[in-house]
Design a protein around this motif. Structure first.
Motif, PDB file in Angstrom:
ATOM      1  N   THR A 161      73.636 -61.460  10.975  1.00 55.82           N
ATOM      2  CA  THR A 161      74.138 -60.671  12.126  1.00 55.82           C
ATOM      3  C   THR A 161      74.337 -61.570  13.333  1.00 55.82           C
ATOM      4  O   THR A 161      74.012 -62.743  13.012  1.00 55.82           O
ATOM      5  N   THR A 162      74.937 -61.274  14.512  1.00 57.15           N
ATOM      6  CA  THR A 162      75.073 -62.141  15.666  1.00 57.15           C
ATOM      7  C   THR A 162      74.153 -61.722  16.554  1.00 57.15           C
ATOM      8  O   THR A 162      74.273 -60.460  17.127  1.00 57.15           O
ATOM      9  N   LEU A 163      73.231 -62.628  17.154  1.00 59.75           N
ATOM     10  CA  LEU A 163      72.314 -62.280  18.200  1.00 59.75           C
ATOM     11  C   LEU A 163      73.047 -62.455  19.601  1.00 59.75           C
ATOM     12  O   LEU A 163      73.932 -62.932  19.599  1.00 59.75           O
ATOM     13  N   PRO A 164      72.168 -61.951  20.555  1.00 59.76           N
ATOM     14  CA  PRO A 164      73.027 -61.817  22.022  1.00 59.76           C
ATOM     15  C   PRO A 164      72.920 -63.222  22.626  1.00 59.76           C
ATOM     16  O   PRO A 164      73.629 -63.808  23.262  1.00 59.76           O
ATOM     17  N   PHE A 165      71.982 -64.112  22.079  1.00 62.36           N
ATOM     18  CA  PHE A 165      71.730 -65.506  22.340  1.00 62.36           C
ATOM     19  C   PHE A 165      71.316 -66.385  21.003  1.00 62.36           C
ATOM     20  O   PHE A 165      70.747 -65.594  20.221  1.00 62.36           O
ATOM     21  N   ALA A 166      71.304 -67.657  20.992  1.00 65.51           N
ATOM     22  CA  ALA A 166      70.693 -68.393  19.807  1.00 65.51           C
ATOM     23  C   ALA A 166      69.284 -67.925  19.583  1.00 65.51           C
ATOM     24  O   ALA A 166      68.536 -67.931  20.500  1.00 65.51           O
ATOM     25  N   GLY A 167      68.848 -67.959  18.340  1.00 71.16           N
ATOM     26  CA  GLY A 167      67.448 -67.567  17.887  1.00 71.16           C
ATOM     27  C   GLY A 167      66.793 -69.069  17.451  1.00 71.16           C
ATOM     28  O   GLY A 167      66.977 -69.013  16.114  1.00 71.16           O
ATOM     29  N   ASN A 168      66.361 -69.552  18.197  1.00 69.25           N
ATOM     30  CA  ASN A 168      65.766 -70.676  17.932  1.00 69.25           C
ATOM     31  C   ASN A 168      64.101 -70.709  17.890  1.00 69.25           C
ATOM     32  O   ASN A 168      63.616 -71.812  17.788  1.00 69.25           O
ATOM     33  N   ALA A 169      63.930 -69.525  17.450  1.00 72.49           N
ATOM     34  CA  ALA A 169      62.424 -69.189  17.329  1.00 72.49           C
ATOM     35  C   ALA A 169      62.047 -68.760  15.917  1.00 72.49           C
ATOM     36  O   ALA A 169      63.014 -68.337  15.331  1.00 72.49           O
ATOM     37  N   LYS A 209      70.390 -74.058  24.008  1.00 75.98           N
ATOM     38  CA  LYS A 209      70.702 -75.617  23.563  1.00 75.98           C
ATOM     39  C   LYS A 209      72.164 -75.596  23.454  1.00 75.98           C
ATOM     40  O   LYS A 209      72.678 -76.891  23.600  1.00 75.98           O
ATOM     41  N   ASP A 210      72.932 -74.749  23.624  1.00 70.71           N
ATOM     42  CA  ASP A 210      74.525 -74.812  23.702  1.00 70.71           C
ATOM     43  C   ASP A 210      74.989 -74.465  24.930  1.00 70.71           C
ATOM     44  O   ASP A 210      74.789 -73.542  25.424  1.00 70.71           O
ATOM     45  N   LEU A 211      75.138 -75.604  25.688  1.00 58.37           N
ATOM     46  CA  LEU A 211      75.672 -75.565  27.205  1.00 58.37           C
ATOM     47  C   LEU A 211      76.895 -74.668  27.441  1.00 58.37           C
ATOM     48  O   LEU A 211      77.296 -74.493  28.469  1.00 58.37           O
ATOM     49  N   THR A 212      77.868 -74.443  26.249  1.00 57.97           N
ATOM     50  CA  THR A 212      78.840 -73.703  26.470  1.00 57.97           C
ATOM     51  C   THR A 212      78.649 -72.251  26.536  1.00 57.97           C
ATOM     52  O   THR A 212      79.649 -71.492  26.497  1.00 57.97           O
ATOM     53  N   TRP A 213      77.450 -71.747  26.073  1.00 60.88           N
ATOM     54  CA  TRP A 213      77.118 -70.419  26.122  1.00 60.88           C
ATOM     55  C   TRP A 213      75.900 -70.141  27.090  1.00 60.88           C
ATOM     56  O   TRP A 213      75.265 -70.846  26.983  1.00 60.88           O
ATOM     57  N   PRO A 214      75.967 -68.944  27.634  1.00 58.43           N
ATOM     58  CA  PRO A 214      74.899 -68.588  28.616  1.00 58.43           C
ATOM     59  C   PRO A 214      73.393 -68.654  27.775  1.00 58.43           C
ATOM     60  O   PRO A 214      73.466 -67.880  26.798  1.00 58.43           O
ATOM     61  N   SER A 215      72.641 -68.758  28.581  1.00 56.53           N
ATOM     62  CA  SER A 215      71.180 -68.570  28.056  1.00 56.53           C
ATOM     63  C   SER A 215      70.741 -67.209  28.603  1.00 56.53           C
ATOM     64  O   SER A 215      71.349 -66.620  29.706  1.00 56.53           O
ATOM     65  N   GLY A 216      69.702 -66.659  27.786  1.00 53.10           N
ATOM     66  CA  GLY A 216      68.931 -65.399  28.222  1.00 53.10           C
ATOM     67  C   GLY A 216      67.715 -65.180  27.607  1.00 53.10           C
ATOM     68  O   GLY A 216      67.120 -66.233  27.402  1.00 53.10           O
ATOM     69  N   GLY A 217      67.484 -64.046  27.635  1.00 52.53           N
ATOM     70  CA  GLY A 217      65.968 -63.831  26.792  1.00 52.53           C
ATOM     71  C   GLY A 217      66.039 -62.409  26.151  1.00 52.53           C
ATOM     72  O   GLY A 217      66.310 -61.389  26.999  1.00 52.53           O
ATOM     73  N   ALA A 218      65.977 -62.348  25.074  1.00 54.41           N
ATOM     74  CA  ALA A 218      65.843 -61.035  24.357  1.00 54.41           C
ATOM     75  C   ALA A 218      64.991 -60.990  23.024  1.00 54.41           C
ATOM     76  O   ALA A 218      65.191 -62.139  22.408  1.00 54.41           O
ATOM     77  N   TYR A 219      64.146 -60.339  22.598  1.00 57.53           N
ATOM     78  CA  TYR A 219      63.781 -59.776  21.509  1.00 57.53           C
ATOM     79  C   TYR A 219      64.320 -58.905  20.739  1.00 57.53           C
ATOM     80  O   TYR A 219      64.570 -57.695  20.959  1.00 57.53           O
ATOM     81  N   VAL A 220      64.794 -59.449  19.497  1.00 51.76           N
ATOM     82  CA  VAL A 220      65.731 -58.425  18.735  1.00 51.76           C
ATOM     83  C   VAL A 220      64.839 -58.089  17.406  1.00 51.76           C
ATOM     84  O   VAL A 220      64.568 -59.047  16.829  1.00 51.76           O
ATOM     85  N   ALA A 221      64.763 -56.874  17.223  1.00 50.02           N
ATOM     86  CA  ALA A 221      63.952 -56.346  16.014  1.00 50.02           C
ATOM     87  C   ALA A 221      65.045 -55.458  14.890  1.00 50.02           C
ATOM     88  O   ALA A 221      65.922 -54.911  15.472  1.00 50.02           O
ATOM     89  N   PHE A 222      64.755 -55.754  13.711  1.00 48.56           N
ATOM     90  CA  PHE A 222      65.429 -55.031  12.633  1.00 48.56           C
ATOM     91  C   PHE A 222      64.781 -54.105  11.645  1.00 48.56           C
ATOM     92  O   PHE A 222      63.624 -54.957  11.244  1.00 48.56           O
ATOM     93  N   ALA A 223      64.858 -53.283  11.300  1.00 52.79           N
ATOM     94  CA  ALA A 223      64.102 -52.534  10.299  1.00 52.79           C
ATOM     95  C   ALA A 223      64.514 -52.959   8.800  1.00 52.79           C
ATOM     96  O   ALA A 223      65.734 -53.054   8.612  1.00 52.79           O
ATOM     97  N   LEU A 224      63.536 -53.399   7.887  1.00 49.22           N
ATOM     98  CA  LEU A 224      63.936 -53.611   6.673  1.00 49.22           C
ATOM     99  C   LEU A 224      64.091 -52.341   5.978  1.00 49.22           C
ATOM    100  O   LEU A 224      63.586 -51.202   6.289  1.00 49.22           O
ATOM    101  N   PRO A 225      64.904 -52.286   5.078  1.00 47.43           N
ATOM    102  CA  PRO A 225      65.271 -51.047   3.902  1.00 47.43           C
ATOM    103  C   PRO A 225      64.060 -50.632   3.406  1.00 47.43           C
ATOM    104  O   PRO A 225      63.057 -51.394   2.930  1.00 47.43           O
ATOM    105  N   ARG A 226      63.716 -49.496   3.124  1.00 42.72           N
ATOM    106  CA  ARG A 226      62.492 -48.826   2.485  1.00 42.72           C
ATOM    107  C   ARG A 226      62.521 -49.196   1.009  1.00 42.72           C
ATOM    108  O   ARG A 226      63.536 -49.450   0.456  1.00 42.72           O
TER     109      ARG A 226
END
Length: 79
Positions: free
Chosen positions: A33-41, A62-79
């Motif tokens: 999937t595509t995150l709102p900002f790079a996931g370097n964590a 880290k990419d100066l051509t894309w804005p920085s931000g801050g978000a935690y993004v969570a995903f549920a795994l299939p059961r």
């Protein structure tokens, strides 16, 4: 991060903002999937009411051509 079920999650992609899941045994890409900002964590996993989730901090920076931000993004795994 590797789950007990054999999924490998990685988001260390500075320039495409992708978050990937691979099969530990075969190396096959299972999901992305595509995150709102790079996931370097490092991703983390947790469980609520028997459902497993994976979360990653997406902040970019880290990419100066894309804005920085801050978000935690969570995903549920299939059961």
């Amino acid at each position: 991060m590797v789950t007990a079920g054999g999924l490998v999650f990685i988001g260390a992609t500075n320039f495409d903002r992708k978050f990937h899941a691979y099969d530990k045994k075969t190396g096959a890409l299972l999901w992305e999937t595509t995150l709102p900002f790079a996931g370097n964590a490092a991703p983390a996993t947790y469980e609520i009411d028997g459902r497993q989730y994976v979360v990653i901090a997406a902040g970019g920076g880290k990419d100066l051509t894309w804005p920085s931000g801050g978000a935690y993004v969570a995903f549920a795994l299939p059961r």
